[in-house]
Design a protein around this motif. Sequence first.
Motif, PDB file in Angstrom:
ATOM      1  N   ARG A 405       0.866  -1.188   0.000  1.00 47.57           N
ATOM      2  CA  ARG A 405       0.000   0.000   0.000  1.00 47.57           C
ATOM      3  C   ARG A 405       0.896   1.230   0.000  1.00 47.57           C
ATOM      4  O   ARG A 405       1.839   1.314   0.808  1.00 47.57           O
ATOM      5  CB  ARG A 405      -0.915   0.026   1.221  1.00 47.57           C
ATOM      6  N   LEU A 410      -0.309   6.257  -4.853  1.00 47.51           N
ATOM      7  CA  LEU A 410      -0.514   4.856  -5.233  1.00 47.51           C
ATOM      8  C   LEU A 410       0.778   4.212  -5.705  1.00 47.51           C
ATOM      9  O   LEU A 410       0.861   2.988  -5.826  1.00 47.51           O
ATOM     10  CB  LEU A 410      -1.580   4.753  -6.329  1.00 47.51           C
TER      11      LEU A 410
ATOM     12  N   LYS B  20      -2.773  -8.283  -4.187  1.00 50.21           N
ATOM     13  CA  LYS B  20      -2.469  -7.240  -5.150  1.00 50.21           C
ATOM     14  C   LYS B  20      -2.300  -5.932  -4.382  1.00 50.21           C
ATOM     15  O   LYS B  20      -2.855  -5.777  -3.298  1.00 50.21           O
ATOM     16  CB  LYS B  20      -3.609  -7.103  -6.150  1.00 50.21           C
ATOM     17  N   ASP B  22      -2.862  -2.384  -2.847  1.00 51.15           N
ATOM     18  CA  ASP B  22      -4.102  -1.682  -2.517  1.00 51.15           C
ATOM     19  C   ASP B  22      -4.348  -0.540  -3.506  1.00 51.15           C
ATOM     20  O   ASP B  22      -3.396   0.056  -4.029  1.00 51.15           O
ATOM     21  CB  ASP B  22      -4.016  -1.112  -1.100  1.00 51.15           C
ATOM     22  N   GLU B  23      -5.621  -0.249  -3.721  1.00 47.75           N
ATOM     23  CA  GLU B  23      -5.967   0.839  -4.644  1.00 47.75           C
ATOM     24  C   GLU B  23      -6.234   2.140  -3.899  1.00 47.75           C
ATOM     25  O   GLU B  23      -6.925   3.019  -4.385  1.00 47.75           O
ATOM     26  CB  GLU B  23      -7.171   0.427  -5.490  1.00 47.75           C
ATOM     27  N   SER B  25      -4.200   4.736  -0.601  1.00 49.37           N
ATOM     28  CA  SER B  25      -2.917   4.921   0.084  1.00 49.37           C
ATOM     29  C   SER B  25      -3.157   5.323   1.531  1.00 49.37           C
ATOM     30  O   SER B  25      -4.239   5.763   1.901  1.00 49.37           O
ATOM     31  CB  SER B  25      -2.092   5.993  -0.634  1.00 49.37           C
TER      32      SER B  25
END
Lengths: 563, 330
Positions: A405, A410, B20, B22-23, B25
């Motif tokens: 994360r 991003l 996957k 994370d989309e 933050s």
Amino acid sequence: MRCFLIILFSVFSSGFAFSQNGKKVQFVGGARSLNTLAELDSASTPKRSGGYALLDLGIKINPNSNTEVMGMFRINNEYGGFWGAGVNIDVRQLYVRGVANDIFRYQVGNIDYKLTPYTFYNHNQDILTSSIGTLGIREDVFNYETFYSDNTWRQQGASLNFGLELPKVIKDIEVNSFISRLNRSDFNFVLDRFFGGGNVVINKDDNLEIGLNHVSIFDLAGTAKTDNIYNNNVSSITFDYQLAKNNFVYGIDGEYGVSSLSQSESPEDSLTDYFVHARSYINFDSGLELSFGILDNGADYRSFGAQSRRVSFNQENNFFNRYMDLTNSTEVLRPISLFDMYNDPQLYNQGISVGLMDHNPIISSVLPYGIASFNRQGGYFGVIYDDPKEFFDLNGRVYLLSESRGQGTLALKSFLMSELVATLHANKLWKGKKEFNIQLSHNHQQTTRNGEFDFESVDFTTNQLNIGMEYEVFEDVYLMGNYLKLSASGNDQMPIRNSEDEIINYENFLVDGHESLISSGIKMSFSKKSYLAIVHDRYQYRFSQITHEYDFNQSSVVYVLKF
Amino acid sequence: MKKLIYIFLCLSVIVSSCRKPDEFSDGPDLYDVYGDFEIYSPLEGSQINVDFASGETVFFNCELSKVVNWQLKITGSNSGAEKIITGTSKTLDEEVALWDGTTTSLPIFRVENCNVELSFLTNETDTILSTSVFVTTPKQNDGFVITDFEEGWDPNWSTFVQSGKSMDFGIKLDGTAPQLARYYNMAGTVDWDWLTGMIDFNASAFGESTMSLSDNSDNLYFNAFVYGDPLYPNSRILFRFDEDENLDGAFDITNEDSFGYEIIINWSGWKHISVKYSDILSANNSSGGGVHNSDKLNRVSVLHLADPNSGYAHSAIDYLIFTENEPLRP
């Protein structure tokens, strides 16, 4: 089915034997004397001398063959103290342990305990290179002072262990449990806080071992005038499955689990996540061991039993804590350096700390909380070579990791870390009787991030190099030397967290410098448990972006005796 | 072969459990931290008038383009009282910029208009935003008030003042009190004794032999405002707490407890001091057993002390109050 209980002296806490020599009372302990003359070039009073002599006197009493009572007192006398001035007397250790009903092994008082690397474990996150020579002496001192041994944390509480043997079904089952108190109530807003847990380790046969582990940090309701109950629970499964062939052993091991963190009055801030770590390995009879591992530690994985750091960087130095900023003649705080971490055992944390502790990216940026670091995923490759002829040892590992994360973006940070320890027992080359050991230890860490904007970019590299040498010039007389260098360059966006560990801002951390230490000395061993060493250190601090540069020279006389 | 299949299956399960990215933050967006600084909305209070005594609060709103360190300074136009609120955010709202009527530095707020200034700790701007709020009723503090001197001298109190030079012990009304209007001044030169003067606040002032306090000494805090004169930094104050443990209406030093809390006044201006009652040490060798019985407190004495060789000494006190659960938040 026959089922019977056996006593297992498990590896989960330190082993001991009860009064095997038949003595009811034994004295154990150690003594140490350290005298230092130090000079910091830009301190207002540049030279300081001091030291201490201390005695740790422990009394072990065995009232019967199944019980041991241990009390250890410390008498510490600062040099210059006289007639009681500067003398401190403390209780250093106190415990009772034994075997109840020939089944249950218990310990009450001080307990040194660990479970698994993701639940309860004392990771070494800061001293990343291995030491022999003069720095090895300093490591011995702070490991003794902090009770860091075998990655355990010292707790005040109780532990209970026992084993089950089920011959027709499985080989055996070990059950280990502990409970300790982290802080006590103030009867108002602070509740009694405990840390407890345990595991069940099932050895199906010589090939398969499965463990079920659980730890919990929790507040005890009703011990203060608040209902805001804190909980940090971690549960995991560990496994180790191995097979043997003619000249090698191969297998897989690892740990998989979940963690949760909550406070009853703010359930919206609860964190839950999982972690997985698996490793395959192959160990050859020739001494070569290869391993390949993958890990995925969630961004919200919290396990303070395993994430408590040894050194908190949110504290002041105890020695030369201030020095002069020569640019404006004001005194400034001297930051904790790698050299301080070798010098001062008081910088080290003595127990579990609830909440994320500050770390120093110069010293540890890839895995700041050890293998239990959150928000990391990727793999690693390891190689160990243990020369059967004892001429050469090597231990290396390379990690390729990334965040799962992003922080403020991003775009994800990528991490590369390589660590290497190579030891040469050079006297084996010419079959000399006098020891000559050389050790090279290196740790390289790199953090990078590319992004759409310049301010997203991160490129931060650190290197720790430690070369140590020990040469036995005469029988039991050793010449020693070390060269230690820590360099760091580049930038990183370091998160600034509030008291709830939430990121509230970032610091653009930018450095290009190094610190280095050249250390030499001589050690005279009187026995395997006692020696006298004279050590001289020349240290340079050259991180001018953090604070101004300085030189530090120190001469020490160290005497160590253990009995 | 079968075992290899087991190992392969285990590794497959583990690899497939890796997530996957994370989309979203963690933390504030970097663009909000490193972008250009702009003020999107002006500083505004949630209300113009605030009645703290009835439990009202006021918060301040402001929208910024990026996360910055900011400081909100609220100043009483009459009292000079100051409340400082600091934070790091891109939005000021009820969560981060709430004022409950408390003060950061004495005096405490009165019925008055308050100027509110928002400044930013960044090199990108020296802009200061301002607004105002009117305090219709100051914050009321829960607790047992021994005195704030506003009612004048109580005949149930007793006092002793040495016959030194320039002795000035008494209630003052000169506009410098940290709470409301009056405070008690203690000053003078006594060159033969540490004690310059003292005042006893007896429980009889409340019509009782003991003060109406909680019996939980671990949960009870004694608070006072103490003045340090920058010109005469030689004062000490001893607060003494005498208990009537046998409830005969009087304190007996030989078999009842007296506790003492001495402070060296090394600051300038008014300062709030607070101490948990159970942390106060015995002043008479635990003659009554040394157990803190706060519900049997018969008298609080304030002794003004100074080294007899140090010359003129000056201090003052105001707003002596016991609070439960926590120190006073003035």
